[in-house]
Design an enzyme around this catalytic site. Structure first.
Site, PDB file in Angstrom:
ATOM      1  N   HIS A 181       0.801  -1.229   0.000  1.00  0.00           N
ATOM      2  CA  HIS A 181       0.000   0.000   0.000  1.00  0.00           C
ATOM      3  C   HIS A 181       0.832   1.277   0.000  1.00  0.00           C
ATOM      4  O   HIS A 181       0.284   2.363  -0.147  1.00  0.00           O
ATOM      5  CB  HIS A 181      -0.947   0.032   1.208  1.00  0.00           C
ATOM      6  CG  HIS A 181      -0.233   0.311   2.496  1.00  0.00           C
ATOM      7  ND1 HIS A 181       0.496  -0.650   3.151  1.00  0.00           N
ATOM      8  CD2 HIS A 181      -0.108   1.439   3.232  1.00  0.00           C
ATOM      9  CE1 HIS A 181       1.026  -0.129   4.240  1.00  0.00           C
ATOM     10  NE2 HIS A 181       0.681   1.141   4.324  1.00  0.00           N
TER      11      HIS A 181
HETATM   12  C1  UD1 Z   1      -2.168   4.989   6.300  1.00  0.00           C
HETATM   13  C2  UD1 Z   1      -0.885   5.358   7.042  1.00  0.00           C
HETATM   14  C3  UD1 Z   1       0.139   4.238   6.887  1.00  0.00           C
HETATM   15  C4  UD1 Z   1      -0.447   2.899   7.284  1.00  0.00           C
HETATM   16  C5  UD1 Z   1      -1.708   2.662   6.468  1.00  0.00           C
HETATM   17  C6  UD1 Z   1      -2.367   1.345   6.808  1.00  0.00           C
HETATM   18  C7  UD1 Z   1      -0.310   7.760   7.115  1.00  0.00           C
HETATM   19  C8  UD1 Z   1       0.607   8.788   6.582  1.00  0.00           C
HETATM   20  N1  UD1 Z   1      -0.286   6.575   6.502  1.00  0.00           N
HETATM   21  O1  UD1 Z   1      -1.861   4.967   4.920  1.00  0.00           O
HETATM   22  O2  UD1 Z   1       1.240   4.504   7.726  1.00  0.00           O
HETATM   23  O3  UD1 Z   1       0.502   1.883   7.043  1.00  0.00           O
HETATM   24  O4  UD1 Z   1      -2.630   3.726   6.749  1.00  0.00           O
HETATM   25  O5  UD1 Z   1      -3.487   1.140   6.014  1.00  0.00           O
HETATM   26  O6  UD1 Z   1      -1.023   8.025   8.054  1.00  0.00           O
HETATM   27  N2  UD1 Z   1      -9.225   4.901   2.018  1.00  0.00           N
HETATM   28  C9  UD1 Z   1     -10.391   4.184   1.830  1.00  0.00           C
HETATM   29  N3  UD1 Z   1     -11.015   3.705   2.933  1.00  0.00           N
HETATM   30  C10 UD1 Z   1     -10.545   3.913   4.180  1.00  0.00           C
HETATM   31  C11 UD1 Z   1      -9.366   4.657   4.342  1.00  0.00           C
HETATM   32  C12 UD1 Z   1      -8.706   5.138   3.244  1.00  0.00           C
HETATM   33  O7  UD1 Z   1     -10.864   3.975   0.734  1.00  0.00           O
HETATM   34  O8  UD1 Z   1     -11.171   3.443   5.149  1.00  0.00           O
HETATM   35  C13 UD1 Z   1      -8.529   5.446   0.860  1.00  0.00           C
HETATM   36  C14 UD1 Z   1      -8.392   6.958   0.962  1.00  0.00           C
HETATM   37  O9  UD1 Z   1      -9.510   7.585   0.465  1.00  0.00           O
HETATM   38  C15 UD1 Z   1      -7.128   7.207   0.189  1.00  0.00           C
HETATM   39  C16 UD1 Z   1      -6.305   5.974   0.470  1.00  0.00           C
HETATM   40  O10 UD1 Z   1      -7.191   4.945   0.879  1.00  0.00           O
HETATM   41  O11 UD1 Z   1      -7.408   7.258  -1.182  1.00  0.00           O
HETATM   42  C17 UD1 Z   1      -5.216   6.242   1.466  1.00  0.00           C
HETATM   43  O12 UD1 Z   1      -5.712   6.448   2.768  1.00  0.00           O
HETATM   44  P1  UD1 Z   1      -4.853   7.239   3.890  1.00  0.00           P
HETATM   45  O13 UD1 Z   1      -5.460   7.071   5.227  1.00  0.00           O
HETATM   46  O14 UD1 Z   1      -4.590   8.588   3.424  1.00  0.00           O
HETATM   47  O15 UD1 Z   1      -3.452   6.543   3.911  1.00  0.00           O
HETATM   48  P2  UD1 Z   1      -3.009   5.020   3.800  1.00  0.00           P
HETATM   49  O16 UD1 Z   1      -2.369   4.825   2.492  1.00  0.00           O
HETATM   50  O17 UD1 Z   1      -4.106   4.063   4.193  1.00  0.00           O
END
Ligand code: UD1
Length: 367
Positions: free
Chosen positions: A208
């Site tokens: 991811h």
């Molecule tokens: C975050 C953490 C990372 C951790 C990871 C585990 C930071 C900087 N990063 O990264 O350290 O390893 O979580 O998963 O805090 N999204 C969904 N559904 C959700 C949550 C997110 O669809 O429930 C999508 C968001 O809209 C976005 C992407 O996933 O497009 C990334 O989500 P985000 O929370 O920004 O960071 P992660 O890549 O999950």
């Protein structure tokens, strides 16, 4: 001793298994009032609610609904909303865990209001400032009052950066507490059988990190590597929402879907995912926490990164850093070797939450 309101801050998937053992341990103390603050960084059922259910956590006391957006937007929203909460309901102590945006955001809001902040899983460093998590670690550690570390390398980083040694306490690895708390349910869960797989006869994949999934060529090369790897070991790929979105956008999803030896799953609940980890022959990942869980369970882990903030998993564990160019070769070597077997690391023993409770008891007079 007065009853202390303790905020346990969690926002993203890897936070929930870190607050759970602590929530349960603090709930047994008559001087502590633990309250869960969910920032909303992760909001899908599979990324959040299913973890609360597995980890037997109550609904959060507060839900900030600060998910989505760019790093700046997300962090700003978390800071703003947590500040408002602390102004209205000030806690006696704020505990932030791990290294996600919610960790840093809430530490900033609390410290600006002069509230005491403890960081659980303090002191880890990858030395790579292109990682958002490394920035979160540096900032959180530099402003927290109490630094609770998982391993001696973390203590060394903090001491080298000038932190007073009295603020540091080596408490151990809280994720092992979560695993041990649910090890019976994890072992008896039948996800591996449901998938028609046998123990130690498949590899588990998670990806991811922006550095692996946001660039089309890099992700394309990784997908080709996984297709090749699946010829020697069937794979189960638990796909993070970010990765799914990129695979679809880059037109790479179909390649994976067409390969019968790769099972594509959505994000898994904690018990199901750990059932997949504990039964796997090897794990291919870019996660932080999975490097530790595989080390504890003695399962070979190939980490698709240039560095790790958890070097103990390499020096003392089962972890190897690999690149898109080297992971097939390393996988072959892993498959040609016997399974390492379970490993012992000091303070990765399921008693970290109780050591944290001891720390809080000691500092309670000053907060
Ligand atoms: C975050 C953490 C990372 C951790 C990871 C585990 C930071 C900087 N990063 O990264 O350290 O390893 O979580 O998963 O805090 N999204 C969904 N559904 C959700 C949550 C997110 O669809 O429930 C999508 C968001 O809209 C976005 C992407 O996933 O497009 C990334 O989500 P985000 O929370 O920004 O960071 P992660 O890549 O999950």
């Amino acid at each position: 001793m007065n009853n202390i309101i303790i905020h346990l801050v969690a926002g993203a998937r890897p936070n929930f298994m870190k607050i759970a053992p602590l929530y349960h341990a603090l709930s047994k103390e008559d001087w502590a009032d633990p309250q869960i603050v969910h920032t909303g960084q992760h909001y899908d059922f599979d990324m959040s609610d299913s973890f609360f259910r597995d980890l037997q956590l109550p609904d959060p006391t507060y839900h900030l609904g600060a998910g989505g957006g760019s790093h700046g937007e997300q962090t700003a929203e978390i800071i703003k909303k947590y500040e408002a909460l602390c102004l209205e309901n000030p806690p006696g102590l704020v505990i932030v865990v791990g290294d996600v945006n919610s960790t840093m955001g809430c530490a900033i809001s609390a410290k600006k209001l002069c509230l005491p902040v403890a960081h659980l899983e303090a002191g880890l460093r990858s030395g790579d400032r292109t990682m958002p998590e490394e920035i979160n670690r540096l900032i959180t550690d530099s402003i927290s009052d109490y630094l609770w570390t998982p391993s001696p390398d973390a203590d060394a980083h903090l001491l080298a950066s000038g932190v007073d040694k009295d603020s540091i306490c080596l408490v151990g690895n809280i994720m092992i507490d979560a695993y041990e708390m649910l090890s019976g349910s994890i072992a008896s869960y039948d996800l591996v059988e449901q998938l028609g797989l046998s123990s130690q006869d498949y590899g588990l994949v998670t990806l991811h990190r922006p550095s692996n999934v946001d660039d089309r060529d890099k992700l394309g090369a990784l997908v080709d590597g996984l297709l090749e790897a699946s010829k020697s070991l069937p794979l189960v790929f638990s796909v993070h929402p970010r990765t799914r979105e990129r695979l679809v956008t880059f037109g790479l999803m179909k390649k994976l879907e067409d390969e019968a030896r790769i099972e594509l799953l959505g994000p898994q609940n904690y018990i199901g995912f750990m059932n997949l980890v504990m039964n796997s022959r090897a794990v291919i990942t870019d996660s932080g926490g999975i490097q530790e869980e595989t080390t504890y369970l003695g399962i070979p882990c190939l980490t698709l990164r240039d560095n790790t903030e958890r070097p103990i998993t390499i020096d003392r564990g089962t972890n190897t850093l690999v690149s898109v160019d080297t992971f097939l070769e390393k996988l072959k070597a892993v498959l040609a070797s016997p399974m390492p077997g379970r490993l012992q690391i000091e303070n990765w023993d399921g008693n970290t939450a109780s050591r944290v409770v001891d720390c809080i008891r000691k500092i309670a007079k000053s907060i």
